[in-house]
Structure formats: structure tokens, C-alpha cells
Design an enzyme around this catalytic site. Structure first.
Site, short mmCIF file in Angstrom:
data_model
loop_
_atom_site.label_atom_id
_atom_site.label_comp_id
_atom_site.label_asym_id
_atom_site.label_seq_id
_atom_site.Cartn_x
_atom_site.Cartn_y
_atom_site.Cartn_z
N CYS A 137 55.23 40.91 26.15
CA CYS A 137 56.16 41.62 26.96
C CYS A 137 55.33 42.24 28.13
CB CYS A 137 57.03 42.63 26.05
SG CYS A 137 55.88 43.86 25.26
N TYR B 20 38.97 39.32 42.28
CA TYR B 20 37.85 40.44 42.23
C TYR B 20 36.82 39.72 43.22
CZ TYR B 20 40.65 42.74 38.75
OH TYR B 20 41.61 43.27 38.16
#
Length: 679
Positions: free
Chosen positions: A347, A175
């Protein structure tokens, strides 16, 4: 009962802020905002986790310049109108017993023109090549740099007024502030150019916050321990120097993170394929160079936490995604009941993957995460009438349905036809890159008996067995069967192998394997569905999609076989492999494919499968792709056989998971949860 982590339970201090323990919930974007304001769901979500016992919650990515400074559906802190919604959030967290900090940031180059509402700004016009639709940024003028410094100070002051106990300035992940620190992104030639100039800018951010809010207001700095980018940027050596400079500028803690969107190093992989605790070594190095506290994150499991503190590798431990999965993570961890924690399996499906679709985040293992009526996992409303519930199928959907129904007071028996629970999804843990999925089934093996569920293995459920058991309700979680493209010649040949047979170890394959997936035979859940976001200032749309279980089976099998040294080729009729898989999961999967020499042939039509391999047509050319074995994983069909046989024969009949509608593990657990809370 696990050992009580005594060091984690000790109070800690960040500047003037005192914490009751050493556990931090780090900033993780949720998309729980509307027009920059937090929703009621956000207040409930964070308040519940504060009640769960964590010492500090860091709220994610408040844009100091809104909407140009946002990357997803961020909250804003760019003017005083946002203070009220932040105050509601801080009140909720304080009522839960935790301290709260606000991460303040500017997205810089890592946003799209659609999300930002205009061309993004950055230290220089160095764009990102990642597949998130990022626009090439415009280089900031010197005046805009000075304005941004003021905006960080003003944003921090608003945070203080809103009741935040501290702020965290975001110097990581590519960023704006991270870009200033990168020698290969920051091409400026003025006082803020290069790493030295960029570091000057970042130090001035801290100084401006301290000037505006007071020297006693704590400022945390989240930095990259390493950019993990081959073209250059911050290394684990540079991050020590950066930390020293930030400390001198007034920082009260260094929070170590890592990576850019372009990173392709395995230590930056955010999925379960990366090593646990892979950033701890950088925190340890930084801790040796500064006197202020150091915190660290990245796939830190319960059995690692105490060791990190004991070895003096960090002063605080950031546990993020596991606290999405279980809001009572801290309480269970600190009381020595780690085995009761509903595990995160890293996941990415419910958190990172949907985040970049600009959709509210959730969790594969905890589908209630982010809902207004989410509760602690053992506090769901008891059933008004106790029933005898029969659950058929021991995959994720059946396990979830059985556990939630039992916790609500029902008498539950779960039947599984094989010798162990897990179903088709349980086979994923065979792959080295998906080994963490086994954590979920270890949890269920512990939680089901504790909740009073009777588990019956090696039993095929028939209508006769149902009639004999006389349940009040039957929940069918029987899964799906492979969809076979019968019109394709050779699809029933002797070299055809099912993915389940490979992953279960029942079938061996040769050295060359072709996997056919993502064809026009499937239901195409991968198709993104744009939807307007209510009240969004730039009119941006969410784009929700998900990969089906056939697509996941294909990529899991490919990585498993590649780990055995097989030459694996994936053939798709669609324009990409699992195109609906979320950005984070798919991005790292494709990068791992490259490193494992798994090659993908897209936009190809399978004409025939024969003894020599697969005949493909692409770009008008027909050719043979030779293979010893061929895996066909083009789609699934819900198994409706038992459902049809039981129609009208039981009082209540429910279908959940892939047996109801083909999806994936997250969709299966979600559907089971939704049924179980209503029985």
C-alpha cells in the site's frame, strides 16, 4: 502448510561472503537516524529481522558526503565519527544470525536545498520536475568528481571497520551514480560525460572501493534494469552492458532495481497497482550476460520466490516491504508456513509515503514496526489478567484488536453485522488497482481462528446482546458514516450514489460519473504539519499528513469505474485531490488517472447537484458538468451510537478505528493495536 522452498533455503555466496540462504532484505530508507547516526530503534528493528531468519540485510543509503549527499533523513558514513553507531547496528544484526551490508550513496540531484543544506550536486545541472521540492543541481567540477570517487572508497572502508560484511554501491533510482549512467541527464563534455564517460566513473567507484578495502571485500552494485523514462536513459538492453562493465571493474553481485522519480511506466509503479515481479525479466537477461550472482526485487510474492530460483532468473531474491510487515517473514517462509506471514499489501502508506515526509517509517499491517518495543508478532506480553473481550466490527480495526487481544491470552469474540469480514476497507479490493488488500483479510480469516477468536457474522450488536454476553471489555470498531453536505441543493437526489454501494456491487451507474471529494466539509487530515527534527544539521522539518478514508474511497471508486470504461471526473474544493496522501501513493495515483482518462477539477465549488449533473463554480465562472450519477465522498463522521448506549454499562469500553476518530486503514489498525496491547 505451504511447500518448503528448498532452493531459497540453500546457502549462497557473494564474493567471499557466505550466506545461509538466498533471501535478502534490500535497502529501504527508514528515517531511523538523528544527525546521521542510527537510533536505538534502528538497531532493534534490524536486529529483530535478523532474528527472523533472513540471510542478508542491506542497510539503506549511507551518505558518503553528509548532509549534501542525503535525500531523506539518511545515515552518514562521511567521517569516522559515524563508525560507532554503525558498529552498534552491525553487532545487533550479527547477533541475530544474519550477514549485513551497507549501501553507500550520494543523492546527487535528488534532494532539496533544505535537506542538503546547500544547492545539490550532480553530473550536470539537469533538475527534476517531481513534486518533492528538489532543487536544480550544480554541475560537479572534475575535481569534485575525483573527490567523490575518494569519498566512496573512504566510506566503504569505514563500513568495513564498522563490521559490515559487504557494501552496496547505489547506481540506481536517479541518484548521483545513476545520473552519470543516463544519457539524457549526463551532459558533461569531459572524461565522465555521456554514457561511456559515466560508465567509466561508475567503474572507477568500484575500483576505488576495492583499492581501499581490498579485492576480497564484497561489493554489490544496485543498478537500474531500466530507467523507464520516455526521454531516454538506461534501457533493459543498456543494463546488460552496464552489468558486464561493472563485473569487469570488480563487482561481486548485480542487484537489479529500476526507475527514476520521473518514471511513469506501470512497471515502475511502487504501489499494489503494478504487476508482481515486474523486474524479474531484466534480472534474467542480466544473468545471461554475467558470471557473478544476480539479485532482484519488486513485489515478489511468496508463491513466486522458488520459481525465480528454479528458472535461473536470479541467484538471490530481495524481499523488502514484506519483512517490514512481518519480522519473522524468513523463518515462516523457509519453514513452509507462508500462510502465517502477516502480509504486506504494498500500500506504501507506512513505508514510502511517510518516508518523503521525513517521518519515521512504519507499516499499515504492522503498526509496531520501528518501535523500540516491537516484538515477533506472536510474542506480545501476555495479559496480567485473562478477560472476556467483545470486539464489535470486522473491519481492519476490529480484526487487529481481536487478534492482538487473543494472542495476549484473552477470550475474544468478534461480531460483524455483515456476512464477511473486511468492513469498508475490504471493498477497496474490488478495484483492480487495490486487489492486494484482499490479502490482509485472507490472513485474518486464517489467523483469528488459530488464535482462538470466535468470529460471529451476520450479527448486529445491540446493548441487549452486550448485556447478555457479559464481557469484561468491549472494543467498538464500528467505523464511520458518510458526511452529507446537507446545505448543498440536490445532495439527496435520485442520481446520488454512495461509494460503498458501487464498490460492493449493490449499485450500478451510467457512463458518466462525477465524484465530489476533498471539500471544505472534511476534517482535513491532509494538512501537512511541519515539525522540527531534533538535532538535524540543516534544520529541516518533517511534514506529516494523511488522507482520510473519504478521500481514499473517492480515488478507489474512480479507478474501479474507469476500469469498467466509465468517464470519470473528480471535483474537489481543495487545491488538489487527496493532497495529504503520501508522495509515492499520490504520485502513481495521479499518473494512473491520466492513463485512465480520469480528470480532476480542483479549487471548484459545488453549487448544486441536479438531474443533469453538477453545477460548479471555478475562477468566477459557473457551469454544468454533466453526469448520469454523482458520488459524494466529502468526509466521514464517526459512528458513536453504540458507544453512547453502552456508557456506564460495561466494565471497560474502548473505541478504535474510524469510530473513534476518522482516519484511514493505517490509522485504524494503529489505534486498535494501541488499545489491544493494554487490555
Amino acid at each position: 502448510m505451504s511447500k518448503i522452498p528448498e532452493l531459497l533455503a540453500r546457502p549462497g555466496k557473494i564474493g567471499t561472503m557466505e550466506l545461509k540462504n538466498r533471501l535478502i532484505m534490500p535497502a529501504m530508507c527508514t528515517n531511523y537516524t538523528r544527525n546521521g547516526h542510527f537510533t536505538d530503534a534502528a538497531c532493534h528493528y534490524y536486529g529483530l529481522r535478523a532474528q527472523g531468519g533472513v540471510g542478508l540485510i542491506i542497510i539503506e543509503a549511507a551518505a558518503i558526503d553528509y548532509p549534501i549527499g542525503r535525500s531523506v533523513i539518511n545515515c552518514a558514513i562521511s567521517d569516522d565519527s559515524y563508525i560507532a553507531s554503525h558498529k552498534k547496528l552491525t553487532d545487533s544484526v550479527h547477533a541475530g544470525g544474519a550477514k549485513i551490508a551497507l549501501q553507500i550513496m550520494h543523492s546527487g540531484r535528488q534532494t532539496s536545498a533544505e535537506t542538503a543544506g546547500t544547492q545539490p550536486l550532480s553530473c550536470s545541472s539537469f533538475g527534476s520536475a517531481e513534486a518533492l521540492g528538489y532543487a536544480t543541481p550544480r554541475e560537479m567540477t572534475l575535481y569534485e568528481c575525483k573527490k567523490t570517487l575518494r569519498q566512496f572508497g573512504e566510506g566503504a572502508l569505514r563500513a568495513k571497520k564498522a563490521g559490515y560484511d559487504a557494501v552496496e554501491a547505489h547506481f540506481a533510482h536517479g541518484y548521483m551514480l545513476s545520473s552519470f549512467l543516463s544519457s539524457f541527464i549526463n551532459k558533461r563534455t569531459d572524461e565522465y560525460g555521456g554514457m561511456e564517460g559515466g560508465l567509466k566513473f561508475c567503474c572507477e567507484v568500484i575500483q576505488e572501493i576495492k583499492r581501499t578495502c581490498g579485492d576480497d571485500y564484497p561489493v554489490i552494485c544496485r543498478i537500474n534494469g531500466d530507467d523507464y523514462y520516455p526521454a531516454g536513459g538506461v534501457t533493459h538492453v543498456d543494463s546488460r552492458m552496464i552489468s558486464v562493465a561493472l563485473e569487469k571493474a570488480g563487482a561481486d553481485m548485480i542487484n537489479v532495481s529500476s526507475g527514476l522519480r520521473e518514471s511513469n511506466h506501470r512497471l515502475h509503479d511502487q504501489t499494489m497497482a503494478s504487476p508482481r515481479g515486474s523486474w524479474v525479466y531484466m534480472a534474467e537477461g542480466i544473468k545471461k550476460t554475467v558470471k557473478i550472482p544476480v539479485a532482484v526485487a519488486k513485489r515478489i510474492s511468496e508463491d513466486m520466490v522458488e520459481g525465480i530460483l528454479e528458472k535461473n532468473q536470479a541467484d538471490f531474491v530481495c524481499i523488502g516491504r514484506p519483512q517490514i510487515a512481518d519480522p519473522d517473514y524468513a523463518k515462516k517462509m523457509l519453514s513452509g508456513k507462508a500462510e502465517d506471514i502477516l502480509p504486506c499489501i504494498w500500500c506504501c502508506q507506512g513505508c514510502f509515503d511517510v518516508l518523503w515526509m521525513l517521518y519515521p517509517t512504519t507499516c499499515l499491517t504492522n503498526p509496531a514496526a520501528g518501535l523500540l518495543d516491537e516484538k515477533s508478532l506472536d510474542q506480545y506480553a501476555p495479559a496480567t489478567e485473562k478477560k472476556k473481550v467483545m470486539v464489535v466490527g470486522g473491519g481492519p480495526a476490529g480484526l487487529e484488536a481481536a487478534l492482538i487481544a487473543a494472542r495476549r491470552g484473552h477470550e475474544v469474540a468478534l461480531y460483524e453485522r455483515s456476512a464477511k469480514i473486511g468492513g469498508a476497507y475490504g471493498l477497496a479490493s474490488t478495484s483492480p488497482t487495490k486487489a492486494e488488500t484482499a490479502r490482509l483479510f485472507t490472513f485474518f480469516e486464517h489467523a483469528l481462528p488459530k488464535a482462538g477468536v470466535t468470529v460471529v457474522l451476520n450479527t448486529e450488536v445491540t446493548p441487549e446482546l452486550v448485556e447478555q454476553a457479559k464481557p469484561d471489555a468491549v472494543v467498538l470498531a464500528v467505523g464511520s458514516d458518510p458526511a452529507i453536505p446537507a446545505k448543498t441543493p440536490g445532495v439527496d437526489g435520485k442520481n446520488i450514489v454512495d461509494a460503498r454501494e458501487i464498490m460492493s456491487g449493490k449499485a450500478a451507474v451510467g457512463e458518466k460519473v462525477v465524484i465530489w471529494t476533498c471539500s471544505y466539509q472534511c476534517s482535513y487530515t491532509c494538512c501537512a504539519k511541519p515539525a522540527p527534527i531534533e538535532g538535524d544539521p540543516t534544520g529541516t522539518h518533517s511534514k506529516y499528513s494523511y488522507a482520510c478514508c473519504a478521500g481514499y474511497a473517492a480515488v478507489d471508486t474512480a479507478e474501479y469505474l474507469a476500469s469498467q470504461g466509465k468517464l470519470v471526473s473528480i471535483v474537489t474544493e481543495r487545491e488538489g485531490v487527496v493532497p495529504g496522501m503520501g508522495y509515492t501513493s499520490r504520485n502513481y495515483t495521479i499518473k494512473r488517472f491520466y492513463n485512465s482518462n480520469i480528470r480532476v477539477c480542483t479549487s471548484a465549488k459545488v453549487k448544486e447537484i441536479n438531474d443533469n449533473g453538477v453545477v460548479i463554480e471555478k475562477a468566477g465562472v459557473e457551469f454544468l458538468l454533466d453526469a448520469d450519477h454523482v458520488v459524494v465522498s466529502v468526509g466521514e463522521r464517526s459512528n458513536k451510537t453504540l458507544a453512547k448506549a453502552l456508557e456506564g454499562k460495561v466494565k471497560e469500553l474502548y473505541q478504535v478505528g474510524d469510530g473513534a476518530k476518522v482516519g484511514n486503514a493505517m490509522k485504524s489498525i494503529e489505534s486498535a493495536f494501541n488499545v489491544a496491547v493494554k487490555i
